[in-house]
Design a protein around this motif. Structure first.
Motif, PDB file in Angstrom:
ATOM      1  N   THR A  40     -28.125 -50.675  -0.124  1.00 10.56           N
ATOM      2  CA  THR A  40     -27.913 -50.918   1.292  1.00 10.56           C
ATOM      3  C   THR A  40     -27.573 -52.378   1.553  1.00 10.56           C
ATOM      4  O   THR A  40     -27.987 -53.266   0.809  1.00 10.56           O
ATOM      5  N   SER A  41     -26.792 -52.591   2.596  1.00  9.37           N
ATOM      6  CA  SER A  41     -26.373 -53.953   2.927  1.00  9.37           C
ATOM      7  C   SER A  41     -27.547 -54.791   3.416  1.00  9.37           C
ATOM      8  O   SER A  41     -27.568 -56.002   3.217  1.00  9.37           O
ATOM      9  N   GLY A  42     -28.518 -54.144   4.059  1.00  9.27           N
ATOM     10  CA  GLY A  42     -29.690 -54.847   4.573  1.00  9.27           C
ATOM     11  C   GLY A  42     -30.956 -54.094   4.231  1.00  9.27           C
ATOM     12  O   GLY A  42     -30.967 -52.858   4.200  1.00  9.27           O
ATOM     13  N   GLU A  43     -32.019 -54.827   3.964  1.00 12.02           N
ATOM     14  CA  GLU A  43     -33.305 -54.214   3.633  1.00 12.02           C
ATOM     15  C   GLU A  43     -33.697 -53.171   4.675  1.00 12.02           C
ATOM     16  O   GLU A  43     -33.494 -53.361   5.872  1.00 12.02           O
ATOM     17  N   HIS A  44     -34.268 -52.085   4.217  1.00 10.48           N
ATOM     18  CA  HIS A  44     -34.709 -51.004   5.108  1.00 10.48           C
ATOM     19  C   HIS A  44     -35.634 -51.531   6.200  1.00 10.48           C
ATOM     20  O   HIS A  44     -36.537 -52.330   5.935  1.00 10.48           O
ATOM     21  N   CYS A  45     -35.449 -51.022   7.410  1.00 12.23           N
ATOM     22  CA  CYS A  45     -36.423 -51.251   8.481  1.00 12.23           C
ATOM     23  C   CYS A  45     -37.643 -50.364   8.185  1.00 12.23           C
ATOM     24  O   CYS A  45     -37.595 -49.515   7.293  1.00 12.23           O
ATOM     25  N   PRO A  46     -38.756 -50.549   8.910  1.00 15.51           N
ATOM     26  CA  PRO A  46     -39.940 -49.711   8.654  1.00 15.51           C
ATOM     27  C   PRO A  46     -39.664 -48.209   8.787  1.00 15.51           C
ATOM     28  O   PRO A  46     -40.179 -47.420   7.985  1.00 15.51           O
ATOM     29  N   MET A  47     -38.859 -47.798   9.764  1.00 18.33           N
ATOM     30  CA  MET A  47     -38.537 -46.371   9.933  1.00 18.33           C
ATOM     31  C   MET A  47     -37.827 -45.838   8.688  1.00 18.33           C
ATOM     32  O   MET A  47     -38.175 -44.768   8.172  1.00 18.33           O
ATOM     33  N   CYS A  48     -36.845 -46.566   8.218  1.00 15.90           N
ATOM     34  CA  CYS A  48     -36.063 -46.118   7.071  1.00 15.90           C
ATOM     35  C   CYS A  48     -36.868 -46.195   5.779  1.00 15.90           C
ATOM     36  O   CYS A  48     -36.735 -45.328   4.907  1.00 15.90           O
ATOM     37  N   ALA A  49     -37.709 -47.207   5.638  1.00 13.74           N
ATOM     38  CA  ALA A  49     -38.572 -47.293   4.469  1.00 13.74           C
ATOM     39  C   ALA A  49     -39.515 -46.100   4.423  1.00 13.74           C
ATOM     40  O   ALA A  49     -39.723 -45.498   3.358  1.00 13.74           O
ATOM     41  N   ALA A  50     -40.083 -45.729   5.567  1.00  8.75           N
ATOM     42  CA  ALA A  50     -40.973 -44.562   5.617  1.00  8.75           C
ATOM     43  C   ALA A  50     -40.199 -43.293   5.258  1.00  8.75           C
ATOM     44  O   ALA A  50     -40.691 -42.462   4.479  1.00  8.75           O
ATOM     45  N   ALA A  51     -39.001 -43.114   5.795  1.00 13.54           N
ATOM     46  CA  ALA A  51     -38.189 -41.938   5.472  1.00 13.54           C
ATOM     47  C   ALA A  51     -37.895 -41.891   3.976  1.00 13.54           C
ATOM     48  O   ALA A  51     -37.970 -40.826   3.346  1.00 13.54           O
ATOM     49  N   HIS A  52     -37.572 -43.039   3.401  1.00 15.76           N
ATOM     50  CA  HIS A  52     -37.313 -43.150   1.965  1.00 15.76           C
ATOM     51  C   HIS A  52     -38.542 -42.696   1.181  1.00 15.76           C
ATOM     52  O   HIS A  52     -38.442 -41.908   0.245  1.00 15.76           O
ATOM     53  N   GLY A  53     -39.706 -43.199   1.590  1.00 20.90           N
ATOM     54  CA  GLY A  53     -40.951 -42.832   0.918  1.00 20.90           C
ATOM     55  C   GLY A  53     -41.281 -41.362   1.065  1.00 20.90           C
ATOM     56  O   GLY A  53     -41.642 -40.693   0.088  1.00 20.90           O
ATOM     57  N   TRP A  54     -41.165 -40.822   2.276  1.00 22.64           N
ATOM     58  CA  TRP A  54     -41.473 -39.408   2.508  1.00 22.64           C
ATOM     59  C   TRP A  54     -40.509 -38.509   1.747  1.00 22.64           C
ATOM     60  O   TRP A  54     -40.906 -37.428   1.281  1.00 22.64           O
ATOM     61  N   ALA A  55     -39.255 -38.914   1.597  1.00 18.00           N
ATOM     62  CA  ALA A  55     -38.282 -38.111   0.849  1.00 18.00           C
ATOM     63  C   ALA A  55     -38.501 -38.219  -0.654  1.00 18.00           C
ATOM     64  O   ALA A  55     -37.967 -37.417  -1.421  1.00 18.00           O
ATOM     65  N   PRO A  65     -41.418 -56.111   5.181  1.00 19.74           N
ATOM     66  CA  PRO A  65     -40.847 -55.852   3.860  1.00 19.74           C
ATOM     67  C   PRO A  65     -41.086 -54.392   3.469  1.00 19.74           C
ATOM     68  O   PRO A  65     -42.093 -53.788   3.849  1.00 19.74           O
ATOM     69  N   ILE A  66     -40.174 -53.829   2.719  1.00 22.76           N
ATOM     70  CA  ILE A  66     -40.285 -52.432   2.291  1.00 22.76           C
ATOM     71  C   ILE A  66     -41.643 -52.158   1.657  1.00 22.76           C
ATOM     72  O   ILE A  66     -42.282 -51.145   1.939  1.00 22.76           O
ATOM     73  N   GLN A  67     -42.103 -53.079   0.807  1.00 25.40           N
ATOM     74  CA  GLN A  67     -43.356 -52.877   0.084  1.00 25.40           C
ATOM     75  C   GLN A  67     -44.568 -52.823   1.013  1.00 25.40           C
ATOM     76  O   GLN A  67     -45.623 -52.342   0.618  1.00 25.40           O
ATOM     77  N   ASP A  68     -44.435 -53.305   2.257  1.00 25.49           N
ATOM     78  CA  ASP A  68     -45.523 -53.192   3.221  1.00 25.49           C
ATOM     79  C   ASP A  68     -45.550 -51.820   3.887  1.00 25.49           C
ATOM     80  O   ASP A  68     -46.495 -51.499   4.603  1.00 25.49           O
ATOM     81  N   VAL A  69     -44.510 -51.018   3.649  1.00 25.08           N
ATOM     82  CA  VAL A  69     -44.422 -49.691   4.263  1.00 25.08           C
ATOM     83  C   VAL A  69     -44.649 -48.595   3.225  1.00 25.08           C
ATOM     84  O   VAL A  69     -45.374 -47.637   3.480  1.00 25.08           O
ATOM     85  N   ILE A  70     -44.023 -48.706   2.064  1.00 24.22           N
ATOM     86  CA  ILE A  70     -44.191 -47.694   1.008  1.00 24.22           C
ATOM     87  C   ILE A  70     -44.618 -48.371  -0.289  1.00 24.22           C
ATOM     88  O   ILE A  70     -44.327 -49.542  -0.520  1.00 24.22           O
ATOM     89  N   ARG A  71     -45.306 -47.605  -1.122  1.00 23.54           N
ATOM     90  CA  ARG A  71     -45.751 -48.150  -2.419  1.00 23.54           C
ATOM     91  C   ARG A  71     -45.023 -47.431  -3.555  1.00 23.54           C
ATOM     92  O   ARG A  71     -44.413 -46.406  -3.353  1.00 23.54           O
ATOM     93  N   ASP A  72     -45.153 -48.026  -4.720  1.00 24.13           N
ATOM     94  CA  ASP A  72     -44.644 -47.419  -5.947  1.00 24.13           C
ATOM     95  C   ASP A  72     -43.141 -47.158  -5.915  1.00 24.13           C
ATOM     96  O   ASP A  72     -42.666 -46.193  -6.507  1.00 24.13           O
TER      97      ASP A  72
END
Length: 160
Positions: A80-95, A127-134
């Motif tokens: 991605t051109s820009g780091e995930h926002c919290p919404m997108c980081a959560a979606a990434h993690g849930w998927a 930061p992404i790591q503050d929203v999803i782990r691993d």
């Protein structure tokens, strides 16, 4: 670690961000790549119509959840051109998607927007790591971040 193949996909993300800008949208672009290097989906921002959930990273996570197995998602990479926002980081993690690689960070974007006199948005930048782990995360990529910065400058200059 950023490799040449990562730079290639990030350059495509910046092209997609440019396409978003050309349609009057905020300049963000993303690409979903399988473990074997196949581009599965790509998209850019579609928030100009007023639905601020229409981020490309969210669309890729949704597509992946519907079209990929759990294992395929775990082995895929989102560029991605820009780091995930919290919404997108959560979606990434849930998927259950795998690695994330971004050209510019949320911290950089916040700083750039401040320099342009743009007020902070309603959603906090994390930061992404503050929203999803691993989840392996790589970025920013300094030689590409300057190109992303210029797209954001142009967007905000056009919308003053």
């Amino acid at each position: 670690m950023i490799r040449d193949i990562d730079r290639m996909h990030l350059n495509r993300c910046i092209e997609l961000a440019q396409a978003a800008l050309e349609t009057g949208d905020e300049p963000f672009g993303s690409v979903l790549v399988s473990a074997d290097g196949e581009i599965l989906m790509e998209d850019h921002n579609h928030v100009a119509g007023g639905d601020h959930t229409q981020h490309p990273e969210f669309a890729l996570a949704r597509w992946a959840a519907q079209h990929m197995t759990t294992e395929e998602r775990q082995r895929a990479t989102v560029y991605t051109s820009g780091e995930h926002c919290p919404m997108c980081a959560a979606a990434h993690g849930w998927a259950g998607l795998g690695r994330i690689v971004y050209a510019s960070s949320s911290e950089q974007l916040s700083r750039w927007l401040g320099e342009l006199g743009v007020a902070p948005g309603r959603v906090r930048s994390l930061p992404i790591q503050d929203v999803i782990r691993d989840t392996p995360v790589d970025g920013p990529v300094p030689e590409l971040a300057d190109r992303v910065r210029e797209l954001h400058r142009r967007f905000h200059d056009q919308n003053r």
